[in-house]
Design a protein around this motif. Structure first.
Motif, PDB file in Angstrom:
ATOM      1  N   CYS A 271     -13.782  -5.516 -35.534  1.00 17.88           N
ATOM      2  CA  CYS A 271     -12.693  -4.703 -36.074  1.00 17.88           C
ATOM      3  C   CYS A 271     -12.600  -4.827 -37.594  1.00 17.88           C
ATOM      4  O   CYS A 271     -12.268  -3.863 -38.283  1.00 17.88           O
ATOM      5  CB  CYS A 271     -11.378  -5.124 -35.428  1.00 17.88           C
ATOM      6  SG  CYS A 271      -9.935  -4.184 -35.956  1.00 17.88           S
TER       7      CYS A 271
ATOM      8  N   GLY B  82     -16.133  -3.023 -28.735  1.00 17.87           N
ATOM      9  CA  GLY B  82     -14.787  -2.529 -28.468  1.00 17.87           C
ATOM     10  C   GLY B  82     -14.700  -1.654 -27.237  1.00 17.87           C
ATOM     11  O   GLY B  82     -13.714  -1.704 -26.496  1.00 17.87           O
TER      12      GLY B  82
ATOM     13  N   SER C 127      -9.164  -3.810 -29.343  1.00 10.76           N
ATOM     14  CA  SER C 127     -10.291  -3.055 -28.799  1.00 10.76           C
ATOM     15  C   SER C 127     -10.208  -1.589 -29.203  1.00 10.76           C
ATOM     16  O   SER C 127     -11.206  -0.986 -29.635  1.00 10.76           O
ATOM     17  CB  SER C 127     -10.316  -3.184 -27.273  1.00 10.76           C
ATOM     18  OG  SER C 127     -11.350  -2.409 -26.720  1.00 10.76           O
TER      19      SER C 127
ATOM     20  N   ILE D 164     -14.180  -9.624 -31.031  1.00  8.37           N
ATOM     21  CA  ILE D 164     -13.485  -8.347 -31.212  1.00  8.37           C
ATOM     22  C   ILE D 164     -12.915  -8.237 -32.624  1.00  8.37           C
ATOM     23  O   ILE D 164     -13.019  -7.193 -33.280  1.00  8.37           O
ATOM     24  CB  ILE D 164     -12.355  -8.195 -30.174  1.00  8.37           C
ATOM     25  CG1 ILE D 164     -12.925  -8.043 -28.768  1.00  8.37           C
ATOM     26  CG2 ILE D 164     -11.459  -7.016 -30.513  1.00  8.37           C
ATOM     27  CD1 ILE D 164     -13.598  -6.723 -28.516  1.00  8.37           C
TER      28      ILE D 164
ATOM     29  N   THR E 162     -10.882  -1.228 -32.887  1.00 13.57           N
ATOM     30  CA  THR E 162     -12.314  -1.441 -33.126  1.00 13.57           C
ATOM     31  C   THR E 162     -13.116  -0.193 -32.815  1.00 13.57           C
ATOM     32  O   THR E 162     -14.001   0.211 -33.586  1.00 13.57           O
ATOM     33  CB  THR E 162     -12.822  -2.615 -32.268  1.00 13.57           C
ATOM     34  OG1 THR E 162     -12.128  -3.806 -32.621  1.00 13.57           O
ATOM     35  CG2 THR E 162     -14.320  -2.823 -32.462  1.00 13.57           C
TER      36      THR E 162
END
Length: 327
Positions: free
Chosen positions: A290, A78, A39, A286, A42
């Motif tokens: 990313c 994120g 997260s 996620i 990202t």
């Protein structure tokens, strides 16, 4: 014995309370270690993309505006979706039924926004490669901005309608108190949000691939007889083909990460927020959010140059927005 049973309940004082869901070590590692880590990465990477395209005027092209829209969607995944997913992954849902529905809106909005952005990117590449003479007349910044606004408006409106059953009678799909269950009409969702847009993306990119191969063969066969004016045209075509290849990689990664989400949606089951399957699905989302900036960094020299200027705080200088980041 009674005390032990009460300890296993989310709300021991209620007879309708759910039992605390047991959690494996693998699930704990995924939720509390990997998910926050990805997260954070990202958020940082997509923020770099947003700053780069927004700040440097040389990057204010229709294609990059579409990448900006996708980066905003990934950034929100994120920043907001991941923390909420960690909260939803707790053994018991403690915030009530209304909060359950409202928290589920964020991921459900970001997913269609990403998909529609992918469709727009595919249309952009199709026009640029297959109808190059009409590209600058049809694909303008004003037109792209309008479509981006429609993309986000559609995402919000569709998901409000999509979750209408959950909003009409909040908590109706929960079997006990302390559970967060969202009813998903998988058949309708997968047709509107997956089959139709993904079919459009695949058809457009197959056409782009066929034309790109044809152009590559043509350029190789006539390379010796190319004049100066024709050379400039070939250079432009190569640039467009490279952009199509890069965005094609983005589309393939997107499909790999989102197919499991819609595979479960196809089964038309109720999403139990915080279950292992639900956590794994959003972990893939996620990862996709990313990976997109990583792909840009690998294929786009301008992104690497922009990141260097941002990290070294060169963008704080006057007229830094006029810097030439494209070769």
């Amino acid at each position: 014995m009674e005390t032990l049973e009460e300890a296993e309940l989310c709300f021991p004082q209620l007879n309708t309370s759910c039992k605390k869901r047991p959690r494996s070590q693998t699930e704990s590692v995924l939720i509390y270690s990997l998910l926050p880590c990805f997260s954070l990465i990202t958020v940082v990477l997509n923020l770099l993309v947003i700053i780069s395209i927004s700040h440097f005027r040389q990057l204010h092209t229709p294609t990059n505006l579409l990448l900006l829209s996708l980066a905003v969607s990934d950034f929100l995944v994120g920043l907001l979706v991941s923390p909420f997913q960690i909260l939803l992954a707790e053994p018991c849902w403690l915030l009530g039924d209304l909060a359950c529905v409202l928290c589920s809106l964020l991921p459900f909005i970001s997913v269609p926004a990403s998909i529609v952005s992918m469709v727009l990117i595919s249309v952009d590449r199709y026009v640029a490669i297959c109808i190059p003479l009409s590209y600058y007349n049809k694909i303008t910044q004003r037109t792209v901005k309008r479509f981006i606004l429609l993309c986000w408006f559609y995402s919000v409106l569709y998901n409000l309608l999509f979750l209408i059953d959950n909003l009409r009678q909040i908590g109706r799909f929960n079997s006990c108190y302390g559970e967060c269950v969202i009813n998903v009409n998988g058949a309708v969702d997968i047709v509107i949000s997956f089959i139709i847009p993904i079919s459009a993306i695949i058809i457009l990119y197959v056409r782009v691939f066929v034309v790109a191969v044809s152009q590559a063969r043509s350029m190789r066969s006539h390379v010796a007889a190319v004049k100066l004016q024709r050379s400039l045209t070939v250079t432009v075509q190569k640039s467009e083909l490279k952009a199509a290849r890069t965005l094609g990689v983005v589309v393939v990664v997107f499909l790999m990460c989102y197919c499991p989400y819609y595979g479960i949606s196809l089964s038309a089951y109720n999403f139990m927020m915080g279950s292992l399957a639900n956590t794994f699905i959003f972990f893939l989302v996620i990862i996709n959010s990313c990976l997109n900036p990583v792909i840009y960094a690998f294929f786009y020299p301008w992104f690497r140059k922009c990141v260097k200027l941002i990290i070294t705080l060169q963008i704080l200088k006057s007229n830094s927005c006029q810097a030439k980041v494209l070769k």
